[in-house]
Structure formats: structure tokens, C-alpha cells
Design a protein around this motif. Structure first.
Motif, short mmCIF file in Angstrom:
data_model
loop_
_atom_site.label_atom_id
_atom_site.label_comp_id
_atom_site.label_asym_id
_atom_site.label_seq_id
_atom_site.Cartn_x
_atom_site.Cartn_y
_atom_site.Cartn_z
N LEU A 10 -29.04 30.01 18.05
CA LEU A 10 -27.85 29.25 17.41
C LEU A 10 -28.06 29.62 15.96
N PHE A 11 -29.20 30.41 15.31
CA PHE A 11 -29.40 30.64 13.97
C PHE A 11 -29.43 32.23 14.09
N ASP B 268 -31.86 25.29 9.82
CA ASP B 268 -31.18 24.00 9.92
C ASP B 268 -32.01 23.48 11.37
N SER B 269 -32.79 22.50 11.14
CA SER B 269 -33.65 21.97 12.19
C SER B 269 -32.83 21.23 13.30
N ALA B 270 -31.59 21.14 13.18
CA ALA B 270 -30.82 20.60 14.30
C ALA B 270 -30.41 22.04 15.18
N LEU B 271 -30.19 22.93 14.45
CA LEU B 271 -29.66 24.14 15.50
C LEU B 271 -31.07 24.76 16.06
N VAL B 272 -32.13 24.63 15.51
CA VAL B 272 -33.31 24.89 16.03
C VAL B 272 -33.61 24.14 17.42
N ALA B 273 -33.39 23.01 17.19
CA ALA B 273 -33.66 21.91 18.23
C ALA B 273 -32.89 22.31 19.40
N GLU B 274 -31.43 22.55 19.17
CA GLU B 274 -30.50 22.81 20.15
C GLU B 274 -30.92 24.16 20.95
N SER B 275 -31.31 25.12 20.11
CA SER B 275 -31.76 26.49 20.55
C SER B 275 -32.63 26.25 21.70
N GLU B 276 -33.81 25.47 21.37
CA GLU B 276 -34.73 25.17 22.22
C GLU B 276 -34.08 24.61 23.66
N ARG B 277 -33.09 23.53 23.26
CA ARG B 277 -32.65 23.22 24.46
C ARG B 277 -32.01 23.95 25.32
N GLN C 124 -40.71 27.06 22.76
CA GLN C 124 -41.30 26.42 21.34
C GLN C 124 -40.59 27.56 20.11
N ILE C 125 -40.17 26.73 19.11
CA ILE C 125 -39.55 27.78 18.28
C ILE C 125 -40.27 26.87 16.70
N ARG D 87 -40.29 31.97 14.69
CA ARG D 87 -41.05 32.65 15.76
C ARG D 87 -40.50 31.65 16.91
N VAL D 88 -40.02 32.53 18.01
CA VAL D 88 -39.58 31.93 19.30
C VAL D 88 -40.55 32.45 20.26
N LEU D 89 -41.28 31.18 20.85
CA LEU D 89 -41.98 31.49 21.93
C LEU D 89 -41.52 31.06 23.18
N THR D 90 -41.64 32.08 24.14
CA THR D 90 -41.15 31.67 25.56
C THR D 90 -42.20 32.21 26.50
#
Length: 534
Positions: A76-77, A84-93, A105-106, A118-121
Motif C-alpha cells: 500500500l506504499f 506511514d507505519s500504518a500502511l506498512v503494517a496493513e501491507s504485511e497483513r 516482514q517489512i 525491504r520486503v521479506l517474504t
């Protein structure tokens, strides 16, 4: 005044009350100097590069790693936007909700060129055998299937299952791919060939991809040609056997009246046309053709709050739990001009609210609906459920759940039906049927090892069940069982819920004598009322 008489008022007022009381809090303030300069994907296979065993090499070679586009579309970023930490957390979800990763983990990293995300999957093993078994001694029900949840790395699901129980056997086929068209529209197909009929369904939808998404739509259609068996008072043989012809076409569209990373208020409209006809199975008369329709608005309010927990449904895995407040209310108009015998309205309300507890969390789900005419309540249902989860230690988890239901004039075959794995797990098929129900279960699980050999988690559990169903005006019929079980969860699998191997002791009642029962299932022995779509 009975609860069901308040449904129209609740349907109209609850979302407005929710919004007025602060459904949407102000979004977290982003650091305007922390502009995202780059997004780096780190896509890992089932086994990490430092794991060089023959099993790791073989699994990675057989597996299609998730494609970069599948990951990027859930983020979402964007580069050039403030962090925006909220968008990062929602992207993880969003990524975890795909059900194809064992770890997401982002992280934010400062580099000479600026802020890098850094997006780790880490992919999970997505080809899974689905096998379940239940036996009460004289009866056996089982499922054998093969499920692929990440076909060719596209987050598509295909499944084939064979089911056999005392009533029928069936072969079911399933296909589901989110964002199949234009990167936003998903497609779902399902077909089930039964020994006594068939069922087919299709879904085309564009859901809300984020809390602040502006709009969504859904189209669905299904067709049933099936036999309906009705059981009463724990009888082993059906007291009534009907043939059913059911077809449904439903469409809905919704948009955000207000939305942010803290919650939303959404408005929508839904309409449907259906045919639902029954006749005695032995009858040679042709089916009648009763077609009805309804149309009406709905509202959904949400105050977002999520927990990330471990060891709840599975082992050594991060799991998202929604303990926020969500309420959906709607009103369907069902006039005589749409095929009904008389004019009517159909209010509905469902929702969920959660809370943190010392050492755990809890939540309450509820759903209610009804059809009112000038003569009063024609039909309806109310279902309530509460769940408490306590984790007093890293290896311990206690889960307690209770639910109850009430139906008025249910469609044949849609009454409450407990037995052979549904409700109290040690009773035979159709041991408890009716338009009233209650079910409670408690389980305590101890994790012996959460990641043995980097492959599997193992736990032992003790449990007790109590519940049943009965018809209004008849005596209340319930039963007890208790037992022990083994819990097994594959840490490399994309599937979080653990397998249940339970040995349960049934206590005698009018539904049957005491005895031991062996069941193999997945996840918990309960489900929560639906909160609706869009």
C-alpha cells in the motif's frame, strides 16, 4: 420486547452510532522527511539459501516461487510517498492473508540515497494433502483431497476433494484467483458432483484491498440440484426426504463514505433474484417455479485494531487477529411485485468486537436477520458467539468458545445439525437437530516443540465439548464429551491451522450410548457467524 423485534431499528442506527462515537480515529502522522526512495523485494523459497540438505534442494526445485508482481500489488506504499507505519503494517497483513507465505516482514532501512523499505517474504509449501477422518464406531466420514494454494507462483488456489459420509459421497472442484483481471478483479469457480445431486457456483469480485480503499463490488451466482434429508430427535434415518431446486444471482456494490488507516464508514447496495422450490423425493409431479427478488442498502462501520500473535491456530507462525469493532447493517425490500406473497422488509445486522485481556484476547461475533410482513415476523435467525484465548506462557494456550442460535421457519435442510464432527465431536451424524442450538468447547494445548527439525510443530491437548440442538416446543437435547489429542502443524506449509488428532469419550444420553470416538480434523472445532462481504 424480544430481541428479534429490535432488528429493524438496530439495522438503521448501529452504523451511525458507531461512526458518531469515533469509528475512524485520526491516521498516524507520517514523517514528511522520511520519503520512501526505494522498495526492495527479498523473495525466499520454502527453504532459505543457507539450508542445503537434499530435502531443501528438492523442495525448492519443485516449488514455483511467488512472482514479484503478486507481492508488489499487495503493498500500500509507493516510492516517492512519505513513510506511514500504518500502511506498512496493513501491507504485511495483506500479504499474510494470501495464505501462501510462512513469514512476512517489512523493514525500513536508511541508505545513502534515502529511506529504503525491504520486503521479506518466505514461501510456504503450497501443495497440500487434505485428509480428514471421523468415526463414531458405527459411522465413518472422511475427506481426501489435494489443494494447491499458490499455483505457478500466482496466489491462485485449485483443489479437488472426495468426501464420503453416511448421507452421500461427492467430488468437489475449486478454483480461486484474486486480482485475475486488470490486477483488481478476482474469479472463483466451484463445482460439486454429488451422489444425489450437484452444486455449481461462480464469484467475480473486486474487494476493498485496504482500510482506505474507495470502492468494491461483488457478483455471485449458484445453482443447486440436490436432495435434502431432515432428521428429528436423533433418529438414525431421515424423517423427511425432499428434492430441491435452488438458483441464486446476487450483486452488490459499495463505496467508502469515509476511510483512513484507522477505520472506515462504507455504504452499499445489494440486490438478488432467487428460485427455491421443494417437493417430496418420491413425487412424480413437476417442480413449481417460485422466483423472488429483493433490493436494498447497507452500511458498514469499522474501527480497526489488529493483534499479531503466535501459537494460536498453529505453531511458530505469526497470525493476525482482528479485535477491532465492525458492524454491518442492511435493509432488503421484498415487495409483492418481486414475487412474494405479500410486501415485506428484511433487516439484518452483524458484527464483531474484540478486547485485549491479561495474557490474551477475546472477541464476540453476532449475526441477525429477519423478514417482516404485515402479519409480523415471517422468518429469521439470530446467532451469537464468544471466544476467549489465553496464553499464560510461550508454550501454553487455552481457548474457550461458546455460541448459541435461534431460527424461525428455516428453509428445509438449513436447520442446526450437530454430530459426526460438527458441534460436540464425539456424537454420530444428526445426533442433534433443530431450530435452537447451543455449543461450548474448551481446549488447553501445550506445545511440545514448535519447529522440530525446521519442519513441524507438535503439541498435546485436552478438551471438553457440550452442546446440542432441538426444535421449539420440544425438550432441550444436549450432550457432553471430553478427550485428548495431538496437534501437528507443518512450519514450512502455507497453511496455518494445525491438524487435530482427537480421541474423545462420549457420555451417554438419549442421543446414544457412551463410547470412544476418533476424529482427524483441521483448525478449531468451531466457527464464528459470518460478518458479510464488502
Amino acid at each position: 420486547m424480544h430481541f428479534r423485534h429490535l432488528l429493524p431499528l438496530a439495522a438503521l442506527l448501529l452504523p451511525f452510532t458507531l461512526y458518531a462515537q469515533g469509528t475512524v480515529d485520526s491516521a498516524p502522522i507520517a514523517d514528511q522527511d522520511a520519503i520512501i526512495r526505494g522498495v526492495q523485494l527479498q523473495r525466499r523459497d520454502i527453504f532459505d539459501p543457507n539450508e542445503r540438505s537434499w530435502l531443501a534442494r528438492m523442495a525448492n526445485r519443485l516449488h514455483f516461487r511467488t512472482r514479484p508482481a503478486i507481492i508488489r500489488r499487495e503493498l500500500l506504499f509507493r516510492v516517492g510517498e512519505p513513510y506511514d507505519s500504518a500502511l506498512v503494517a496493513e501491507s504485511e497483513r495483506n500479504l499474510r492473508s494470501l495464505g501462501i507465505f510462512r513469514r512476512v516482514q517489512i523493514d525500513s532501512v536508511r541508505t545513502p540515497t534515502g529511506l529504503m523499505l525491504r520486503v521479506l517474504t518466505k514461501d510456504g509449501w503450497s501443495t497440500q494433502a487434505d485428509w480428514r477422518f471421523r468415526s463414531t464406531g458405527g459411522e465413518v466420514a472422511f475427506t481426501i483431497g489435494l489443494v494447491e494454494t499458490n499455483l505457478l507462483g500466482t496466489a491462485s488456489t485449485v483443489a479437488v476433494r472426495y468426501r464420503k459420509n453416511p448421507d452421500r459421497s461427492s467430488v468437489a472442484l475449486l478454483f480461486r484467483r484474486p486480482r485475475m483481471f486488470l490486477g483488481t478483479v478476482g474469479l472463483g469457480l466451484q463445482y460439486e458432483n454429488r451422489s444425489d445431486g450437484r452444486v455449481g457456483a461462480i464469484v467475480i469480485d473486486r474487494p476493498f484491498f485496504a482500510l482506505n480503499s474507495p470502492r468494491a463490488f461483488r457478483f455471485e451466482a449458484e445453482d443447486h440440484r440436490e436432495r435434502v434429508l431432515r432428521f428429528f430427535e436423533g433418529q438414525e434415518l431421515p424423517s423427511d426426504t425432499l428434492s430441491r431446486r435452488f438458483s441464486l444471482v446476487r450483486a452488490s456494490s459499495a463505496w467508502a463514505v469515509h476511510a483512513s488507516s484507522a477505520g472506515y464508514l462504507r455504504a452499499g447496495v445489494m440486490g438478488q433474484v432467487q428460485r427455491d422450490d421443494f417437493k417430496p423425493e418420491a413425487s412424480t409431479a413437476p417442480f413449481s417455479k417460485t422466483v423472488t427478488g429483493s433490493l436494498g442498502p447497507y452500511l458498514v462501520g469499522n474501527r480497526a485494531r489488529f493483534l499479531v500473535t503466535r501459537g494460536y491456530a498453529g505453531f511458530a507462525r505469526e497470525e493476525d487477529v482482528d479485535i477491532g469493532l465492525t458492524i454491518r447493517a442492511g435493509l432488503q425490500l421484498a415487495p409483492r411485485a418481486f414475487g412474494y406473497d405479500r410486501d415485506g422488509i428484511g433487516p439484518s445486522v452483524n458484527g464483531r468486537v474484540g478486547v485485549t485481556l491479561p495474557g490474551g484476547f477475546g472477541y464476540v461475533d453476532g449475526a441477525a436477520n429477519g423478514l417482516y410482513t404485515a402479519a409480523g415476523l415471517d422468518s429469521g435467525s439470530v446467532q451469537l458467539a464468544g471466544t476467549v484465548v489465553l496464553q499464560p506462557g510461550s508454550r501454553h494456550v487455552a481457548v474457550m468458545h461458546i455460541e448459541g442460535g435461534w431460527l424461525r421457519n428455516p428453509v428445509p435442510g438449513e436447520e442446526f445439525d450437530y454430530g459426526l464432527g460438527s458441534g460436540p465431536r464425539a456424537f454420530g451424524s444428526h445426533a442433534f437437530t433443530g431450530d435452537r442450538s447451543i455449543f461450548a468447547t474448551a481446549e488447553y494445548r501445550f506445545t511440545v516443540v514448535d519447529n522440530l527439525g525446521g519442519l513441524v510443530g507438535l503439541g498435546i491437548a485436552g478438551f471438553v465439548d457440550h452442546g446440542g440442538a432441538w426444535y421449539a416446543g420440544s425438550r432441550r437435547r444436549v450432550g457432553w464429551d471430553a478427550g485428548v489429542g495431538l496437534r501437528v502443524g507443518a512450519s514450512r506449509s502455507s497453511d496455518t491451522p494445525a491438524l487435530r488428532f482427537d480421541l474423545a469419550r462420549r457420555f451417554a444420553n438419549d442421543a446414544g450410548p457412551s463410547g470412544w470416538v476418533l476424529t482427524v480434523g483441521k483448525g478449531f472445532a468451531f466457527a464464528t457467524p459470518s460478518r458479510g462481504s464488502n
